[in-house]
Scaffold this motif. Structure first.
Motif, short mmCIF file in Angstrom:
data_model
loop_
_atom_site.label_atom_id
_atom_site.label_comp_id
_atom_site.label_asym_id
_atom_site.label_seq_id
_atom_site.Cartn_x
_atom_site.Cartn_y
_atom_site.Cartn_z
N HIS A 236 0.83 -1.21 0.00
CA HIS A 236 0.00 0.00 0.00
C HIS A 236 0.87 1.26 0.00
CE1 HIS A 236 -3.88 -2.03 1.73
NE2 HIS A 236 -3.51 -2.49 0.55
N THR B 49 -3.46 2.87 4.00
CA THR B 49 -4.64 2.09 3.66
C THR B 49 -5.78 2.98 3.20
OG1 THR B 49 -3.98 0.40 5.25
CG2 THR B 49 -6.26 0.34 4.48
N GLU C 58 -4.98 3.74 -0.34
CA GLU C 58 -5.18 2.58 -1.22
C GLU C 58 -6.66 2.40 -1.53
OE1 GLU C 58 -3.44 -0.53 -3.51
OE2 GLU C 58 -2.56 1.17 -2.42
N LEU C 59 -7.52 2.60 -0.53
CA LEU C 59 -8.95 2.49 -0.76
C LEU C 59 -9.43 3.58 -1.71
CD1 LEU C 59 -11.72 1.25 -0.20
CD2 LEU C 59 -11.84 2.65 1.89
N THR D 45 -8.56 2.74 -5.19
CA THR D 45 -9.46 1.73 -5.75
C THR D 45 -10.72 2.39 -6.29
OG1 THR D 45 -8.63 0.04 -4.23
CG2 THR D 45 -10.76 -0.38 -5.27
N THR E 52 -8.42 -3.76 -1.94
CA THR E 52 -7.67 -2.94 -1.01
C THR E 52 -6.87 -3.76 -0.02
OG1 THR E 52 -9.41 -1.26 -1.18
CG2 THR E 52 -7.84 -1.02 0.62
#
Length: 233
Positions: free
Chosen positions: A123, A160, A163-164, A167, A185
């Motif tokens: 990530h 994180t 990263e979400l 997405t 994720t």
């Protein structure tokens, strides 16, 4: 300190057997390892060494591990994986809400721990090769620089959280199911961990939306998942 031989990981746990076992296994897989047995030692070591990732027990003798998460998150986005005997969902949600990136209940297998570490480190590195500038409304994301700007102000996201968001950006204006978002994720082993997703969507809304209760960008699709709505400018 050179990091050519692997990421630097700080293990924080007051159980000597856990420290020895985890340190030995991580070293065998090429990681550089530092250890701490108390919260104060952990915070001092973090300031001195600036590790790439923390493995954090919550039941420390001087301060609760939740406070360690809170203090580190006040200044940095370093990935934090909680290792704890506390298996209740409320403890997981609290740790995630404070800024932890993952939560692994003791006892755990070495292979699972290594997989979680790889996900967290991926990530951090994931955005480095991206070169797209994404804009919608007053939200701007520079994927090359990992820079998020909302209403002209730069917003700090944990690895994180970012990263979400990435997405969502990869599938703008599409309905994404909970399972898809969890898989993309966090990985295949997380597809039933819906509370992870709900906590992180709530955190993103607090940071990106003018009114998190009436979101403009991250829209809930009841019974299905979420959508990154492209705003009408």
């Amino acid at each position: 300190m050179s990091r050519a031989t692997g990421a630097v990981i700080l293990i924080v746990d007051d159980e000597p057997a856990i420290l020895r076992a985890v340190r030995t296994n991580l070293a065998r897989h090429g990681f550089q390892v530092a250890v701490a047995e108390t919260a104060e030692e952990a915070l001092a070591s973090y300031t001195q060494r600036r590790p790439d990732l923390l493995l954090l027990d919550l039941g420390l003798p001087d301060l609760d591990g939740m406070e360690v998460i809170r203090r580190i998150r006040a200044e940095a986005a370093t990935p934090i994986i909680v290792l704890s005997v506390r298996g209740a969902e409320r403890d997981k949600v609290k740790a995630l809400d404070l800024g932890a990136d993952d939560y692994l209940t003791k006892p755990f297998g070495v292979d699972e721990l290594l997989a979680r570490i790889r996900v967290a480190l991926r990530h951090v590195a994931g955005a480095r090769s991206e070169g797209t500038l994404f804009r919608t409304g007053d939200l701007e994301v520079d994927l090359a620089r990992r820079r998020v700007v909302v209403r002209g102000w730069q917003v700090h996201l944990t690895p994180t959280e970012y990263e979400l968001l990435k997405t969502f950006i990869a599938h703008p204006d599409q309905v994404l199911t909970d399972r898809m978002l969890l898989r993309q994720t966090w990985g295949d082993q997380y597809t039933t961990e819906a509370h992870y997703l709900h906590v992180y969507v709530a955190r993103l809304r607090k940071k990106l939306e003018a009114d998190p209760q009436q979101p403009r960008y991250l829209i809930t699709e009841p019974g299905v998942g979420y959508r990154l709505l492209i705003a009408d400018d």
